[in-house]
Design an enzyme around this catalytic site. Structure first.
Site, PDB file in Angstrom:
ATOM      1  N   LYS A 245       0.876  -1.181   0.000  1.00  0.00           N
ATOM      2  CA  LYS A 245       0.000   0.000   0.000  1.00  0.00           C
ATOM      3  C   LYS A 245       0.902   1.216   0.000  1.00  0.00           C
ATOM      4  CE  LYS A 245      -2.533   1.799   3.587  1.00  0.00           C
ATOM      5  NZ  LYS A 245      -3.720   2.036   4.432  1.00  0.00           N
TER       6      LYS A 245
ATOM      7  N   HIS B 177     -13.108  10.777  10.791  1.00  0.00           N
ATOM      8  CA  HIS B 177     -13.470  10.005   9.604  1.00  0.00           C
ATOM      9  C   HIS B 177     -13.632   8.512   9.892  1.00  0.00           C
ATOM     10  CE1 HIS B 177     -13.542   8.691   5.479  1.00  0.00           C
ATOM     11  NE2 HIS B 177     -12.498   7.915   5.692  1.00  0.00           N
ATOM     12  N   GLN B 178     -12.716   7.931  10.660  1.00  0.00           N
ATOM     13  CA  GLN B 178     -12.744   6.485  10.898  1.00  0.00           C
ATOM     14  C   GLN B 178     -13.863   6.047  11.838  1.00  0.00           C
ATOM     15  OE1 GLN B 178     -10.469   4.185   9.671  1.00  0.00           O
ATOM     16  NE2 GLN B 178      -9.332   5.746   8.564  1.00  0.00           N
TER      17      GLN B 178
ATOM     18  N   ASN C  72     -15.920  13.203  22.379  1.00  0.00           N
ATOM     19  CA  ASN C  72     -14.922  13.763  21.471  1.00  0.00           C
ATOM     20  C   ASN C  72     -14.451  15.096  22.029  1.00  0.00           C
ATOM     21  OD1 ASN C  72     -13.557  13.298  18.840  1.00  0.00           O
ATOM     22  ND2 ASN C  72     -14.326  15.343  18.440  1.00  0.00           N
TER      23      ASN C  72
ATOM     24  N   SER D 108      -6.394  11.159  17.095  1.00  0.00           N
ATOM     25  CA  SER D 108      -5.006  11.484  16.748  1.00  0.00           C
ATOM     26  C   SER D 108      -4.310  12.100  17.956  1.00  0.00           C
ATOM     27  CB  SER D 108      -4.979  12.482  15.592  1.00  0.00           C
ATOM     28  OG  SER D 108      -5.772  12.021  14.544  1.00  0.00           O
TER      29      SER D 108
ATOM     30  N   MET E 103      -7.253   2.148  18.647  1.00  0.00           N
ATOM     31  CA  MET E 103      -7.053   2.083  17.197  1.00  0.00           C
ATOM     32  C   MET E 103      -6.359   3.315  16.629  1.00  0.00           C
ATOM     33  SD  MET E 103      -8.274  -0.853  16.834  1.00  0.00           S
ATOM     34  CE  MET E 103      -8.021  -0.966  15.074  1.00  0.00           C
ATOM     35  N   GLY E 104      -6.251   4.380  17.394  1.00  0.00           N
ATOM     36  CA  GLY E 104      -5.704   5.619  16.826  1.00  0.00           C
ATOM     37  C   GLY E 104      -4.187   5.699  16.826  1.00  0.00           C
TER      38      GLY E 104
ATOM     39  N   LYS F 191       2.244   9.112  19.627  1.00  0.00           N
ATOM     40  CA  LYS F 191       0.793   9.159  19.838  1.00  0.00           C
ATOM     41  C   LYS F 191       0.417   8.308  21.061  1.00  0.00           C
ATOM     42  CE  LYS F 191      -1.247   9.791  15.242  1.00  0.00           C
ATOM     43  NZ  LYS F 191      -2.016   9.086  14.199  1.00  0.00           N
TER      44      LYS F 191
ATOM     45  N   GLY G 154      -4.429  -1.925  18.142  1.00  0.00           N
ATOM     46  CA  GLY G 154      -4.537  -2.087  16.680  1.00  0.00           C
ATOM     47  C   GLY G 154      -3.657  -1.078  15.969  1.00  0.00           C
TER      48      GLY G 154
HETATM   49  P1  NAD Z   1      -9.631  12.439  11.733  1.00  0.00           P
HETATM   50  O1  NAD Z   1      -8.622  13.500  11.516  1.00  0.00           O
HETATM   51  O2  NAD Z   1     -10.823  12.378  10.848  1.00  0.00           O
HETATM   52  O3  NAD Z   1     -10.171  12.513  13.252  1.00  0.00           O
HETATM   53  C1  NAD Z   1      -9.276  12.680  14.311  1.00  0.00           C
HETATM   54  C2  NAD Z   1      -9.991  12.480  15.626  1.00  0.00           C
HETATM   55  O4  NAD Z   1      -9.053  12.658  16.685  1.00  0.00           O
HETATM   56  C3  NAD Z   1     -11.119  13.476  15.867  1.00  0.00           C
HETATM   57  O5  NAD Z   1     -12.143  12.868  16.617  1.00  0.00           O
HETATM   58  C4  NAD Z   1     -10.422  14.547  16.707  1.00  0.00           C
HETATM   59  O6  NAD Z   1     -11.325  15.317  17.490  1.00  0.00           O
HETATM   60  C5  NAD Z   1      -9.539  13.672  17.572  1.00  0.00           C
HETATM   61  N1  NAD Z   1      -8.400  14.383  18.138  1.00  0.00           N
HETATM   62  C6  NAD Z   1      -7.418  15.015  17.467  1.00  0.00           C
HETATM   63  N2  NAD Z   1      -6.541  15.554  18.345  1.00  0.00           N
HETATM   64  C7  NAD Z   1      -6.994  15.240  19.586  1.00  0.00           C
HETATM   65  C8  NAD Z   1      -6.534  15.505  20.894  1.00  0.00           C
HETATM   66  N3  NAD Z   1      -5.410  16.198  21.114  1.00  0.00           N
HETATM   67  N4  NAD Z   1      -7.245  15.033  21.929  1.00  0.00           N
HETATM   68  C9  NAD Z   1      -8.361  14.323  21.729  1.00  0.00           C
HETATM   69  N5  NAD Z   1      -8.851  14.016  20.509  1.00  0.00           N
HETATM   70  C10 NAD Z   1      -8.169  14.480  19.453  1.00  0.00           C
HETATM   71  O7  NAD Z   1      -8.822  11.067  11.712  1.00  0.00           O
HETATM   72  P2  NAD Z   1      -9.356   9.607  11.409  1.00  0.00           P
HETATM   73  O8  NAD Z   1      -9.200   9.322   9.973  1.00  0.00           O
HETATM   74  O9  NAD Z   1     -10.669   9.400  12.073  1.00  0.00           O
HETATM   75  O10 NAD Z   1      -8.225   8.756  12.160  1.00  0.00           O
HETATM   76  C11 NAD Z   1      -8.102   8.813  13.580  1.00  0.00           C
HETATM   77  C12 NAD Z   1      -6.759   8.262  13.977  1.00  0.00           C
HETATM   78  O11 NAD Z   1      -6.679   6.888  13.615  1.00  0.00           O
HETATM   79  C13 NAD Z   1      -5.587   8.947  13.283  1.00  0.00           C
HETATM   80  O12 NAD Z   1      -4.619   9.231  14.259  1.00  0.00           O
HETATM   81  C14 NAD Z   1      -5.072   7.922  12.298  1.00  0.00           C
HETATM   82  O13 NAD Z   1      -3.677   8.027  12.083  1.00  0.00           O
HETATM   83  C15 NAD Z   1      -5.423   6.630  13.019  1.00  0.00           C
HETATM   84  N6  NAD Z   1      -5.592   5.476  12.134  1.00  0.00           N
HETATM   85  C16 NAD Z   1      -5.167   4.275  12.591  1.00  0.00           C
HETATM   86  C17 NAD Z   1      -5.306   3.148  11.797  1.00  0.00           C
HETATM   87  C18 NAD Z   1      -4.869   1.817  12.316  1.00  0.00           C
HETATM   88  O14 NAD Z   1      -4.855   0.840  11.553  1.00  0.00           O
HETATM   89  N7  NAD Z   1      -4.562   1.690  13.578  1.00  0.00           N
HETATM   90  C19 NAD Z   1      -5.880   3.259  10.523  1.00  0.00           C
HETATM   91  C20 NAD Z   1      -6.358   4.498  10.104  1.00  0.00           C
HETATM   92  C21 NAD Z   1      -6.202   5.607  10.921  1.00  0.00           C
END
Ligand code: NAD
Length: 321
Positions: A67, A137-138, A159, A199, A219-220, A226, A292
């Protein structure tokens, strides 16, 4: 070579298809029939972009590929999503390119499948309240996939910006589940299963807030630095992950490891539970935690499923290369 365009993928692959593909490859990873290659991720010094590759080989499923993609923070202004990915699959017998598959939707469903797998194998069967931390988004993908695993009767969510909770509320309504916005301590007191998908770079949930028997899917956290939960909570839980090396380097476990609260041997592979080589949860009071981290083989598994489904439906575009 086949091309599976991004725009047809949501109608092609179901949540269950993604779940089945990711479950199989997690099992293969634990049996050492599938392995991930080292991840490349670089700031390219242009457009503030982070670009990289995740790749691997699933010998059991005969899936080889990568990927490619990353994060372009200025994309929103161009009407594009900031995260961009494309999966390339190769014939493991010849090295010839086999397929190019849009990877954006697939990233969301393969990530949601991973936490859903952890809920299936690790959460208490009588789990009733699902807690969501994060509303980006996720998050809606995570909620949908989780809801298919247990007979939940309520969704509670937090949130940092509560104005973002609308999408989760709408998804809960579509699933026929009552929805409530709560503070984080209430989340810990009430939820039987918690998914964190933010994030964030600091703990959002503290050990003392979590009730016995909870399953938490973190998962984040997929990058150094992080963090979503208290390292003491990780230490107090029975910990599972997709890949131990990533969990230690870039996953939620990085902090508990760095603080000497847990050792590598304390982290279990979810694939061992899938294969029946680890019993998973051992009591109703145990806290289980799934780290995850997101591995390339997940992407390849769902891309391979999408290629098969596109071929079956006659919607794959073929080109000579
Ligand atoms: P997004 O940018 O759409 O959403 C980010 C989320 O994190 C929002 O709810 C935001 O309010 C919150 N956030 C950001 N900073 C914050 C903080 N300081 N304190 C509390 N909450 C905070 O991102 P997304 O696409 O929903 O992805 C979320 C996370 O998941 C990202 O960090 C991304 O890298 C990670 N991710 C992980 C995997 C995996 O396989 N583990 C896959 C995809 C994405």
């Amino acid at each position: 070579m086949l091309i599976i365009p991004e725009k047809i993928i949501p109608d092609l692959i179901s949540e269950q298809d993604a779940f089945t593909a990711v479950e199989a490859v997690f099992g293969a990873m634990a049996k050492k029939d599938a392995y991930n290659f080292p991840v490349i991720r670089e700031a390219i010094g242009h457009a503030d972009a982070l670009y990289g590759f995740k790749s691997g080989f699933d010998r059991a499923g005969q899936v080889l590929g990568l990927k490619s993609g990353g994060y372009w923070p200025g994309n929103m202004e161009k009407g594009l999503t900031n995260h961009q990915s494309t999966v390339f699959l190769f014939d493991p017998d010849t090295g010839r390119p086999h397929a190019m598959v849009g990877g954006n939707y697939l990233t969301a469903v393969r990530t949601a499948a991973a936490s859903a797998i952890s809920i299936k194998y690790l959460s208490r069967k009588d789990s009733k309240i699902l807690g969501m931390v994060g509303a980006g988004h996720q998050s809606t993908f995570q909620l949908r996939a989780a809801a298919a695993q247990r007979d939940f009767d309520k969704v509670i969510a937090w949130n940092v910006d509560p104005n973002m909770l609308g999408n989760l509320e709408k998804t809960a309504q579509e699933l026929g589940l009552p929805f409530e916005s709560v503070d984080r301590e209430t989340m810990g007191q009430q939820a039987d299963v918690i998914i964190t998908i933010t994030s964030c770079f600091e703990p959002l949930l503290m050990k003392d807030w979590i009730k016995p028997g909870t399953h938490i899917a973190c998962m984040g956290t997929d990058t150094k630095g992080k963090q979503e939960v208290d390292a003491n909570m990780v230490a107090a839980a029975t910990v599972f992950t997709d890949e131990i090396a990533q969990s230690i380097e870039i996953g939620e476990c990085q902090h508990a490891i760095a603080q000497g609260l847990i050792k590598e041997d304390d982290i279990n592979q979810i694939g061992d539970v899938i294969n029946g080589d680890h019993k998973g949860r051992s009591s109703d009071d145990e806290i289980t935690l799934f780290d995850g981290t997101g591995v390339g083989l997940q992407d390849l598994a769902v891309a391979d499923a999408a290629v098969r489904l596109a071929k079956d439906k006659g919607v794959a575009l073929g080109i000579d290369i």
